[in-house]
Design a protein around this motif. Structure first.
Motif, short mmCIF file in Angstrom:
data_model
loop_
_atom_site.label_atom_id
_atom_site.label_comp_id
_atom_site.label_asym_id
_atom_site.label_seq_id
_atom_site.Cartn_x
_atom_site.Cartn_y
_atom_site.Cartn_z
N ALA A 1 40.61 27.84 45.51
CA ALA A 1 40.94 28.92 46.45
C ALA A 1 41.47 30.14 45.70
O ALA A 1 41.16 31.28 46.06
CB ALA A 1 41.98 28.43 47.46
N GLY A 2 42.26 29.90 44.66
CA GLY A 2 42.79 31.01 43.87
C GLY A 2 41.69 31.76 43.14
O GLY A 2 41.71 32.99 43.06
N GLU A 3 40.71 31.03 42.60
CA GLU A 3 39.59 31.67 41.92
C GLU A 3 38.79 32.53 42.88
O GLU A 3 38.38 33.65 42.55
CB GLU A 3 38.68 30.62 41.27
CG GLU A 3 39.25 29.99 40.02
CD GLU A 3 38.17 29.40 39.13
OE1 GLU A 3 37.07 29.98 39.06
OE2 GLU A 3 38.43 28.35 38.51
N ALA A 4 38.55 32.01 44.09
CA ALA A 4 37.78 32.76 45.08
C ALA A 4 38.51 34.03 45.48
O ALA A 4 37.89 35.10 45.62
CB ALA A 4 37.52 31.88 46.30
N GLU A 5 39.82 33.92 45.66
CA GLU A 5 40.60 35.10 46.07
C GLU A 5 40.60 36.15 44.97
O GLU A 5 40.48 37.35 45.24
CB GLU A 5 42.02 34.69 46.43
CG GLU A 5 42.85 35.84 46.98
CD GLU A 5 44.09 35.38 47.72
OE1 GLU A 5 45.06 36.15 47.76
OE2 GLU A 5 44.07 34.27 48.29
N PHE A 6 40.75 35.72 43.71
CA PHE A 6 40.76 36.71 42.63
C PHE A 6 39.38 37.33 42.43
O PHE A 6 39.27 38.50 42.07
CB PHE A 6 41.26 36.11 41.32
CG PHE A 6 41.75 37.16 40.36
CD1 PHE A 6 43.08 37.53 40.33
CD2 PHE A 6 40.87 37.80 39.49
CE1 PHE A 6 43.53 38.52 39.47
CE2 PHE A 6 41.31 38.79 38.63
CZ PHE A 6 42.65 39.16 38.62
N ALA A 7 38.32 36.56 42.67
CA ALA A 7 36.97 37.11 42.55
C ALA A 7 36.79 38.26 43.53
O ALA A 7 36.17 39.29 43.20
CB ALA A 7 35.94 36.02 42.79
N GLU A 8 37.31 38.13 44.74
CA GLU A 8 37.24 39.20 45.72
C GLU A 8 38.11 40.38 45.29
O GLU A 8 37.72 41.54 45.41
CB GLU A 8 37.66 38.69 47.09
CG GLU A 8 36.70 37.68 47.70
CD GLU A 8 37.17 37.15 49.03
OE1 GLU A 8 38.37 37.27 49.34
OE2 GLU A 8 36.32 36.62 49.79
N ALA A 9 39.30 40.07 44.78
CA ALA A 9 40.20 41.13 44.34
C ALA A 9 39.61 41.92 43.17
O ALA A 9 39.83 43.12 43.05
CB ALA A 9 41.54 40.53 43.93
N ALA A 10 38.84 41.24 42.32
CA ALA A 10 38.26 41.89 41.15
C ALA A 10 37.34 43.04 41.53
O ALA A 10 37.18 44.00 40.77
CB ALA A 10 37.49 40.87 40.31
N LEU B 1 49.39 46.02 31.78
CA LEU B 1 48.54 47.08 32.33
C LEU B 1 47.86 46.62 33.63
O LEU B 1 47.94 47.31 34.66
CB LEU B 1 47.48 47.47 31.30
CG LEU B 1 46.45 48.52 31.73
CD1 LEU B 1 47.09 49.89 31.81
CD2 LEU B 1 45.27 48.53 30.76
N ILE B 2 47.21 45.47 33.58
CA ILE B 2 46.49 44.99 34.76
C ILE B 2 47.47 44.55 35.85
O ILE B 2 47.21 44.74 37.04
CB ILE B 2 45.54 43.84 34.38
CG1 ILE B 2 44.43 44.38 33.48
CG2 ILE B 2 44.92 43.21 35.62
CD1 ILE B 2 43.59 45.49 34.11
N HIS B 3 48.60 44.01 35.46
CA HIS B 3 49.58 43.59 36.45
C HIS B 3 50.09 44.79 37.26
O HIS B 3 50.21 44.71 38.48
CB HIS B 3 50.74 42.88 35.77
CG HIS B 3 51.70 42.24 36.73
ND1 HIS B 3 51.30 41.28 37.63
CD2 HIS B 3 53.03 42.44 36.95
CE1 HIS B 3 52.35 40.89 38.35
NE2 HIS B 3 53.39 41.59 37.97
N HIS B 4 50.39 45.88 36.57
CA HIS B 4 50.82 47.09 37.27
C HIS B 4 49.71 47.64 38.15
O HIS B 4 49.93 48.00 39.31
CB HIS B 4 51.24 48.16 36.25
CG HIS B 4 52.64 48.00 35.73
ND1 HIS B 4 53.01 46.97 34.92
CD2 HIS B 4 53.76 48.75 35.92
CE1 HIS B 4 54.30 47.07 34.61
NE2 HIS B 4 54.77 48.14 35.21
N PHE B 5 48.51 47.72 37.59
CA PHE B 5 47.40 48.35 38.31
C PHE B 5 46.92 47.48 39.47
O PHE B 5 46.52 48.00 40.52
CB PHE B 5 46.26 48.62 37.34
CG PHE B 5 45.11 49.36 37.96
CD1 PHE B 5 45.28 50.65 38.43
CD2 PHE B 5 43.86 48.77 38.08
CE1 PHE B 5 44.21 51.35 39.01
CE2 PHE B 5 42.80 49.45 38.66
CZ PHE B 5 42.99 50.75 39.12
N ARG B 6 46.95 46.17 39.30
CA ARG B 6 46.45 45.25 40.33
C ARG B 6 47.17 45.47 41.66
O ARG B 6 46.54 45.53 42.73
CB ARG B 6 46.64 43.80 39.88
CG ARG B 6 46.25 42.76 40.92
CD ARG B 6 46.31 41.35 40.35
NE ARG B 6 47.66 40.87 40.18
CZ ARG B 6 48.28 40.03 41.03
NH1 ARG B 6 47.65 39.63 42.12
NH2 ARG B 6 49.50 39.62 40.79
#
Length: 299
Positions: free
Chosen positions: A91-100, A228-233
């Motif tokens: 579920a976490g992988e699917a959610e991050f794929a959408e967030a990407a 960098l990605i944590h701030h931008f995400r």
């Protein structure tokens, strides 16, 4: 490694620790989504702790975060002897794929002119406020207490679940309607721009240093990339991703995305070098990514 680049990284770490509350669990999700999923999805806890040490995060804080993420179903753990390996749950992988799609995709996209509109149910009190926060986090703007909308384009493919009693539909504005006025009334863009401006001010010194050809060692590059990605995400996921015709002039989100892309490209090679040295549960180096990480933003 240059002392100037190290100085800029230390300043970024100082800024990270200056937050009122550090959510280590959220940083872990950023790292797995950005760096681990493209390399097979599995990471040894010892490797993650080495990265957290560089970010000055205590082992006890990481252990607490990993326990929470595992208990909540975000991570799964494999223990081999005294070593623990983790991966994002399905579920976490699917959610991050959408967030990407919102984090890494180019900012501009074609727009059909359609809007996604959600009308909330008759819930009141804290339940309604919780739902309103969830929709804002998905890039929706509030047209009224119970009506939320956002432009229906490629950057907004992740649709929230519809709760009982809610209605969701798609529509177009009449040609005589002023879409830009609707934007200003519905989204608190000044607040969004303030956060983008803070990111630009925080990371520009590192971009200037790296632009001079100065390098960071592999572990430090991975630490800088993670921050960098944590701030931008956090900002990218709340950005409604307006198409070009709806985006305000001199939008700070465009400048921030350009800056993040530039820094990311310069950190890609050394940070991937650090990841090359990480092992999976089979005792082999974790897999190489199936694409060029440096070209991830497509800008």
């Amino acid at each position: 490694m240059s002392d100037s680049a190290t100085k800029e990284l230390e300043a970024l770490i100082d800024d990270f620790h200056s937050q009122e509350r550090i959510r280590v669990w959220s940083l872990v999700i950023t790292i797995f989504g950005d760096a681990v999923i493209p390399r097979g999805g599995e990471l040894w806890l010892g490797s993650l702790q080495a990265l957290m040490d560089r970010l000055r995060i205590e082992p006890s804080a990481l252990r607490a975060a990993m326990s929470r993420l595992t208990a909540d179903g975000w991570l799964t753990r494999l223990r081999l002897g005294r070593k623990s390996f983790y991966r994002l749950a399905e579920a976490g992988e699917a959610e991050f794929a959408e967030a990407a799609l919102k984090i890494y995709a180019p900012r501009r996209s074609e727009w059909s002119g359609e809007w996604t509109i959600i009308v909330l149910s008759g819930r009141a009190g804290e339940e309604r406020e919780t739902r309103r926060r969830e929709l804002r986090a998905d890039g929706f703007g509030a047209l009224g207490p119970t009506v939320f909308l956002r432009p229906d384009n490629i950057g907004n493919t992740c649709m929230p679940d519809t709760l009982p009693g809610e209605m969701i539909f798609h529509s177009r504005l009449d040609s005589k309607s002023d879409a830009t006025k609707l934007i200003s009334q519905t989204w608190q863009l000044s607040e969004v721009e303030k956060h983008y401006s803070k990111l630009i001010a925080t990371f520009s010194p590192l971009e200037r240093t790296l632009g001079k050809g100065v390098d960071l060692d592999p572990l430090s590059a991975m630490a800088a990339r993670s921050l960098l990605i944590h701030h931008f995400r956090r900002m990218a996921l709340r950005d409604p991703v307006f198409p070009a015709e709806l985006t305000p002039k001199n939008w700070q989100g465009d400048e921030a995305r350009k800056l993040v892309s530039t820094i990311y490209r310069r950190l890609a090679a050394p940070s991937e070098c650090w990841l090359d040295g990480c092992l999976n549960s089979s005792g082999h180096p974790i897999a190489a990514p199936g694409f060029d990480i440096a070209k991830r933003f497509g800008i």
